[in-house]
Design an enzyme around this catalytic site. Structure first.
Site, PDB file in Angstrom:
ATOM      1  N   SER A   1      33.032  47.488  19.200  1.00 24.69           N
ATOM      2  CA  SER A   1      33.833  46.526  20.772  1.00 24.69           C
ATOM      3  C   SER A   1      32.646  45.384  21.280  1.00 24.69           C
ATOM      4  CB  SER A   1      33.999  47.476  21.896  1.00 24.69           C
ATOM      5  OG  SER A   1      33.296  46.898  23.074  1.00 24.69           O
TER       6      SER A   1
ATOM      7  N   GLU B   1      31.586  44.425  22.897  1.00 19.89           N
ATOM      8  CA  GLU B   1      29.680  45.291  24.364  1.00 19.89           C
ATOM      9  C   GLU B   1      29.081  45.743  23.723  1.00 19.89           C
ATOM     10  OE1 GLU B   1      29.985  45.510  27.546  1.00 19.89           O
ATOM     11  OE2 GLU B   1      31.737  44.296  27.812  1.00 19.89           O
TER      12      GLU B   1
ATOM     13  N   TYR C   1      28.986  52.521  28.064  1.00 16.64           N
ATOM     14  CA  TYR C   1      29.783  52.923  26.506  1.00 16.64           C
ATOM     15  C   TYR C   1      29.096  51.445  25.704  1.00 16.64           C
ATOM     16  CZ  TYR C   1      34.274  50.378  24.950  1.00 16.64           C
ATOM     17  OH  TYR C   1      35.656  49.913  24.045  1.00 16.64           O
TER      18      TYR C   1
HETATM   19  P1  GDP Z   1      35.199  45.267  29.681  1.00 13.45           P
HETATM   20  O1  GDP Z   1      34.809  43.413  29.546  1.00 13.45           O
HETATM   21  O2  GDP Z   1      36.062  46.041  28.791  1.00 13.45           O
HETATM   22  O3  GDP Z   1      34.620  46.189  31.302  1.00 13.45           O
HETATM   23  O4  GDP Z   1      36.624  45.109  30.021  1.00 13.45           O
HETATM   24  P2  GDP Z   1      37.105  44.731  32.110  1.00 13.45           P
HETATM   25  O5  GDP Z   1      39.053  44.009  31.838  1.00 13.45           O
HETATM   26  O6  GDP Z   1      37.236  45.930  32.939  1.00 13.45           O
HETATM   27  O7  GDP Z   1      36.351  43.339  32.412  1.00 13.45           O
HETATM   28  C1  GDP Z   1      36.231  42.278  31.847  1.00 13.45           C
HETATM   29  C2  GDP Z   1      35.207  41.263  33.309  1.00 13.45           C
HETATM   30  O8  GDP Z   1      35.607  41.564  33.813  1.00 13.45           O
HETATM   31  C3  GDP Z   1      33.897  41.887  33.211  1.00 13.45           C
HETATM   32  O9  GDP Z   1      32.940  41.467  33.457  1.00 13.45           O
HETATM   33  C4  GDP Z   1      34.030  43.004  34.582  1.00 13.45           C
HETATM   34  O10 GDP Z   1      32.795  42.190  35.123  1.00 13.45           O
HETATM   35  C5  GDP Z   1      35.194  41.581  35.484  1.00 13.45           C
HETATM   36  N1  GDP Z   1      35.414  41.577  36.595  1.00 13.45           N
HETATM   37  C6  GDP Z   1      35.391  40.876  37.655  1.00 13.45           C
HETATM   38  N2  GDP Z   1      36.482  42.119  38.396  1.00 13.45           N
HETATM   39  C7  GDP Z   1      37.045  43.170  38.425  1.00 13.45           C
HETATM   40  C8  GDP Z   1      37.848  44.235  38.483  1.00 13.45           C
HETATM   41  O11 GDP Z   1      38.096  43.777  39.426  1.00 13.45           O
HETATM   42  N3  GDP Z   1      37.748  45.061  37.663  1.00 13.45           N
HETATM   43  C9  GDP Z   1      37.380  45.656  36.372  1.00 13.45           C
HETATM   44  N4  GDP Z   1      37.755  45.867  35.225  1.00 13.45           N
HETATM   45  N5  GDP Z   1      37.211  44.275  35.657  1.00 13.45           N
HETATM   46  C10 GDP Z   1      36.727  43.009  36.646  1.00 13.45           C
END
Ligand code: GDP
Length: 317
Positions: A124, A126, A148
């Site tokens: 990932s 990440e 993660y």
């Molecule tokens: P990730 O990159 O694998 O963590 O995928 P996500 O779709 O969960 O998050 C992508 C980005 O969206 C991250 O920077 C989160 O902090 C941001 N984000 C902002 N608001 C939200 C929310 O309400 N839910 C999630 N899941 N992410 C959010």
């Protein structure tokens, strides 16, 4: 006789179902490991599902040695960064230790039967966390900032170790990849499903966390194609799989409302600290030159098309 046999862990996730469909279409015999209750949505009936937890190393090893798959795709993971903050120990066990045990099982299988096993590890973006390098490539230093990413970094490093040991292991550094099959715990699907609900009068607002985070969002079936190419390559390695273009969460919100026919979206959106993470990578964007040159891989769906497909799907629900 099927051309080949493949084993997919974590088949119940977004990527697993697309991967199973693609492999079956090629005549591959597909086995899968998952703890999800059956029937698994979107999973073709022809897939043989073995109900095992990846942490049950003995049972998984016995299965791998029995099946002797030519291709092994490790997609099983605690896949949500948000959830990894609540369950860091479980995340380490599944995304880290169990992934390594699976590599060992594949290596023992190869030793026992004398047939090569191609191992594809779903890594990932990440793993790069708070990097200041933009875009990131296979040589960017690892700097995870959440449980993660740290667990995925361990799996990534061990994929290199097993490659050195003689297992054809590729670690795909997957950037965010989305589709209508993405669960609503991820920001893209949360946005598109809520925007559709607002459009249809079923919801009044969209509540989010960090709107400034920038991610490189691609189309999930494209990323599955990269996995398949990695399983076939003669030169396994680490490969960034990304579009090379980043957008902010706010950009995604604006595009989703636009595709739902709402231009003035600000009134519908607010932020809440509940959805802000203890630490969040500011920008993750990948350089997939190596995947293009070695695997012949290219993304086929751009940002705006991706958002449109997801919104149209959710409007049709
Ligand atoms: P990730 O990159 O694998 O963590 O995928 P996500 O779709 O969960 O998050 C992508 C980005 O969206 C991250 O920077 C989160 O902090 C941001 N984000 C902002 N608001 C939200 C929310 O309400 N839910 C999630 N899941 N992410 C959010």
């Amino acid at each position: 006789m099927p051309a080949q046999r493949a084993l997919i862990t974590g088949v119940g996730g977004q990527d697993g179902t697309y991967l199973a469909e693609a492999l079956l279409a090629d005549g591959v015999e597909v086995h899968a490991i998952d703890t999800a209750p059956t029937p698994i949505p979107h999973l073709p009936d022809d897939v043989t599902v073995h109900a095992l937890d990846l942490r049950d190393v003995d049972a998984v090893r016995t299965l791998v040695l029995e099946l002797a798959p030519a291709q092994l795709y490790n997609l099983a993971a605690i896949s949500s960064v948000a959830r990894s903050w609540d369950q860091p120990d479980l995340t380490s066990a599944v995304n880290g230790t169990a992934a390594v045990a699976l590599m060992e099982s594949a290596w023992r299988c190869q030793e026992k039967h004398g047939d090569p096993v191609s191992f594809v590890q779903a890594s990932s973006a990440e793993i790069f966390g708070v990097t200041t390098t933009t875009p990131q490539s296979e040589s960017t230093a690892l700097a995870p900032v959440n449980p993660y990413g740290a667990a995925k970094a361990y799996g990534h490093l061990m994929a290199r170790v097993y490659r050195g040991r003689g297992l054809a292991t590729s670690s795909l550094i997957l950037y965010n990849h989305e589709s209508p099959r993405r669960p609503t715990g991820f920001v893209t699907r949360k946005i598109t499903s809520t925007v559709a609900a607002i459009r249809q009068g079923r919801a009044e607002s969209l509540v989010l966390g960090n709107l400034d985070a920038r991610r490189d969002w691609g189309w999930a079936p494209d990323y599955v194609e990269a996995m398949r190419a990695a399983a076939r390559t003669e030169t396994p390695g680490d490969f960034v799989v990304a579009t090379g273009v980043s957008h902010s969460v706010a950009d995604f919100v604006a595009a989703a409302f636009r595709h739902a026919g709402i231009d003035d979206w600000a009134a519908f959106v607010r932020t809440d600290p509940e959805f802000v993470r203890p630490a969040d990578a500011h920008e993750l964007v990948g350089d997939a030159t190596l995947a293009r040159d070695v695997l012949g891989w290219r993304p086929t769906v751009g940002f705006d098309d991706l958002v449109r497909r997801m919104v149209e799907h959710d409007l049709a629900q």
